[in-house]
Design a protein around this motif. Sequence first.
Motif, PDB file in Angstrom:
ATOM      1  N   SER A  52       0.826  -1.205   0.000  1.00  9.93           N
ATOM      2  CA  SER A  52       0.000   0.000   0.000  1.00  9.93           C
ATOM      3  C   SER A  52       0.862   1.257   0.000  1.00  9.93           C
ATOM      4  O   SER A  52       0.558   2.229  -0.709  1.00  9.93           O
ATOM      5  N   PHE A  56       0.675   4.093  -2.893  1.00  9.80           N
ATOM      6  CA  PHE A  56       0.381   5.511  -2.615  1.00  9.80           C
ATOM      7  C   PHE A  56       1.630   6.388  -2.743  1.00  9.80           C
ATOM      8  O   PHE A  56       1.549   7.597  -2.601  1.00  9.80           O
ATOM      9  N   ASN A  86      -8.162   5.138  -5.855  1.00 13.94           N
ATOM     10  CA  ASN A  86      -8.789   5.441  -4.561  1.00 13.94           C
ATOM     11  C   ASN A  86      -8.941   4.201  -3.686  1.00 13.94           C
ATOM     12  O   ASN A  86      -9.962   3.962  -3.082  1.00 13.94           O
ATOM     13  N   LYS A  88      -7.700   1.499  -0.541  1.00 12.48           N
ATOM     14  CA  LYS A  88      -7.394   1.696   0.872  1.00 12.48           C
ATOM     15  C   LYS A  88      -6.686   0.472   1.413  1.00 12.48           C
ATOM     16  O   LYS A  88      -6.764  -0.612   0.859  1.00 12.48           O
ATOM     17  N   GLN A 108      -6.776   5.470   3.879  1.00 11.13           N
ATOM     18  CA  GLN A 108      -6.795   5.869   2.482  1.00 11.13           C
ATOM     19  C   GLN A 108      -6.442   7.345   2.386  1.00 11.13           C
ATOM     20  O   GLN A 108      -6.565   8.073   3.375  1.00 11.13           O
ATOM     21  N   PRO A 109      -5.965   7.803   1.227  1.00  5.32           N
ATOM     22  CA  PRO A 109      -5.647   9.223   1.078  1.00  5.32           C
ATOM     23  C   PRO A 109      -6.860  10.095   1.414  1.00  5.32           C
ATOM     24  O   PRO A 109      -8.003   9.725   1.132  1.00  5.32           O
ATOM     25  N   PHE A 153      -3.565  11.136   5.235  1.00  2.00           N
ATOM     26  CA  PHE A 153      -4.440   9.973   5.117  1.00  2.00           C
ATOM     27  C   PHE A 153      -5.653  10.135   6.028  1.00  2.00           C
ATOM     28  O   PHE A 153      -5.584  10.779   7.072  1.00  2.00           O
TER      29      PHE A 153
END
Length: 181
Positions: A52, A56, A86, A88, A108-109, A153
């Motif tokens: 992840s 990201f 998008n 997570k 997630q962002p 985040f």
Amino acid sequence: MVIIKLLKVLVLCIVLTFFFSIGAKANYTSEQFQQSYFEIGYTGIHKALKESSKHFNRNIELPVQLPPIAFTHTFARGDNIEEKPNTKLEIEYINKDMPQNHYMIFVQPTNFGLKIKENFIDQRIKENDGVKAIYSTKIVRGFNLFVFEKNGFQYVLSVDKRISNKVTPEVLLEIAHSIPE
């Protein structure tokens, strides 16, 4: 749309919790329990965190502190990392013999984070250090959510309602504070 997607994931986790609580009473082994999670895409936390963070293109910091309850297993996965921007990171802590000991973290962002309607908010928390959080007992049946942003985040801490007397909003705030800058 993002809320619906999160709700689907949380409902799946609830169903899995009830399924595994029945299995635990039927001498469901740890190996069988683990395998059932691996079959639906979960892996270890370190692997999912690494994947992840790479996706990201920045490090994801996790809370150092855990709720004051016993867990037997931890699992994690990146949600559709190859397919969508998008996505997570999902982390799940569970006790196979005590399914109410169920705690999840979704990261997630912030630009893809949940937008929570006012009528779903039980409590707003604003700390001097800049932490702004929302606590909700209404978004997902069976789970309480603690939502906040840090380091670019959005974090969603989710805890089974059956242990809300042990994992209070104050405990969740302490957990939020344990995320390194």
